[in-house]
Motif scaffolding. Structure first.
Motif, PDB file in Angstrom:
ATOM      1  N   GLY A   1     -57.154 -33.344  51.240  1.00 45.43           N
ATOM      2  CA  GLY A   1     -56.381 -34.134  51.788  1.00 45.43           C
ATOM      3  C   GLY A   1     -56.602 -35.355  50.764  1.00 45.43           C
ATOM      4  O   GLY A   1     -57.229 -35.810  50.713  1.00 45.43           O
ATOM      5  N   TYR A   2     -55.504 -35.786  50.598  1.00 49.32           N
ATOM      6  CA  TYR A   2     -55.232 -36.851  49.697  1.00 49.32           C
ATOM      7  C   TYR A   2     -55.048 -38.606  51.334  1.00 49.32           C
ATOM      8  O   TYR A   2     -54.644 -38.319  51.281  1.00 49.32           O
ATOM      9  CB  TYR A   2     -53.866 -37.304  48.735  1.00 49.32           C
ATOM     10  N   ALA A   3     -55.589 -39.435  50.852  1.00 50.06           N
ATOM     11  CA  ALA A   3     -55.752 -40.627  51.192  1.00 50.06           C
ATOM     12  C   ALA A   3     -53.829 -41.277  50.585  1.00 50.06           C
ATOM     13  O   ALA A   3     -53.641 -41.212  51.774  1.00 50.06           O
ATOM     14  CB  ALA A   3     -55.977 -42.140  51.118  1.00 50.06           C
TER      15      ALA A   3
ATOM     16  N   LYS B   1     -51.568 -40.102  45.238  1.00 51.23           N
ATOM     17  CA  LYS B   1     -52.958 -39.556  44.815  1.00 51.23           C
ATOM     18  C   LYS B   1     -52.897 -37.698  45.094  1.00 51.23           C
ATOM     19  O   LYS B   1     -52.694 -37.149  44.085  1.00 51.23           O
ATOM     20  CB  LYS B   1     -53.826 -39.406  45.631  1.00 51.23           C
ATOM     21  N   ALA B   2     -51.490 -37.484  46.233  1.00 50.05           N
ATOM     22  CA  ALA B   2     -51.462 -35.954  46.279  1.00 50.05           C
ATOM     23  C   ALA B   2     -50.657 -35.854  44.921  1.00 50.05           C
ATOM     24  O   ALA B   2     -50.650 -34.566  44.516  1.00 50.05           O
ATOM     25  CB  ALA B   2     -50.626 -36.039  46.881  1.00 50.05           C
ATOM     26  N   GLU B   3     -49.556 -36.224  44.305  1.00 47.33           N
ATOM     27  CA  GLU B   3     -48.732 -36.093  43.651  1.00 47.33           C
ATOM     28  C   GLU B   3     -49.286 -36.166  42.082  1.00 47.33           C
ATOM     29  O   GLU B   3     -48.928 -35.327  40.665  1.00 47.33           O
ATOM     30  CB  GLU B   3     -47.325 -37.047  43.623  1.00 47.33           C
ATOM     31  N   GLN B   4     -50.321 -37.384  42.435  1.00 49.01           N
ATOM     32  CA  GLN B   4     -51.356 -36.684  40.924  1.00 49.01           C
ATOM     33  C   GLN B   4     -52.363 -35.704  40.721  1.00 49.01           C
ATOM     34  O   GLN B   4     -52.684 -35.533  39.693  1.00 49.01           O
ATOM     35  CB  GLN B   4     -51.966 -38.160  40.531  1.00 49.01           C
ATOM     36  N   GLY B   5     -52.403 -34.988  41.788  1.00 54.62           N
ATOM     37  CA  GLY B   5     -53.107 -33.430  41.688  1.00 54.62           C
ATOM     38  C   GLY B   5     -52.264 -33.074  41.699  1.00 54.62           C
ATOM     39  O   GLY B   5     -52.829 -31.627  40.667  1.00 54.62           O
ATOM     40  N   ILE B   6     -50.716 -32.652  41.690  1.00 55.25           N
ATOM     41  CA  ILE B   6     -50.352 -31.789  40.977  1.00 55.25           C
ATOM     42  C   ILE B   6     -49.900 -31.688  39.776  1.00 55.25           C
ATOM     43  O   ILE B   6     -50.021 -30.433  39.204  1.00 55.25           O
ATOM     44  CB  ILE B   6     -48.793 -31.765  42.044  1.00 55.25           C
ATOM     45  N   GLU B   7     -50.257 -33.190  39.412  1.00 56.07           N
ATOM     46  CA  GLU B   7     -49.474 -33.073  38.169  1.00 56.07           C
ATOM     47  C   GLU B   7     -50.379 -32.388  36.838  1.00 56.07           C
ATOM     48  O   GLU B   7     -50.565 -32.234  35.800  1.00 56.07           O
ATOM     49  CB  GLU B   7     -48.893 -34.563  37.210  1.00 56.07           C
ATOM     50  N   SER B   8     -52.251 -32.863  37.579  1.00 60.81           N
ATOM     51  CA  SER B   8     -53.294 -32.827  36.741  1.00 60.81           C
ATOM     52  C   SER B   8     -53.499 -30.883  37.223  1.00 60.81           C
ATOM     53  O   SER B   8     -53.585 -30.762  35.499  1.00 60.81           O
ATOM     54  CB  SER B   8     -54.287 -33.101  38.305  1.00 60.81           C
TER      55      SER B   8
END
Length: 64
Positions: free
Chosen positions: A34-36, A40-47
């Motif tokens: 989980g992301y705060a 941050k979740a969308e940055q995880g997708i981009e990563s």
């Protein structure tokens, strides 16, 4: 065009997560954590998109 879509959502604990959903409805990947924030979740997708476009497949034999 891709046969999959990223979905961003909040879980029961209020954390942001993502799924990668195939057109047939199957979840083929998820954030695993989980992301705060949604950002941050969308940055995880981009990563994932940036760092694993041609990731190798490694077979691990479980036989001993």
């Amino acid at each position: 065009m891709s046969d999959a879509t990223f979905e961003v959502f909040t879980d029961a604990a209020g954390q942001w997560r993502w799924h990668l959903i195939h057109d047939n409805g199957n979840i083929i990947a998820d954030s695993g954590e989980g992301y705060a924030s949604r950002q941050k979740a969308e940055q995880g997708i981009e990563s994932v998109k940036r760092n694993a476009p041609d990731a190798e497949i490694v077979r691990i034999d479980e036989s001993s």
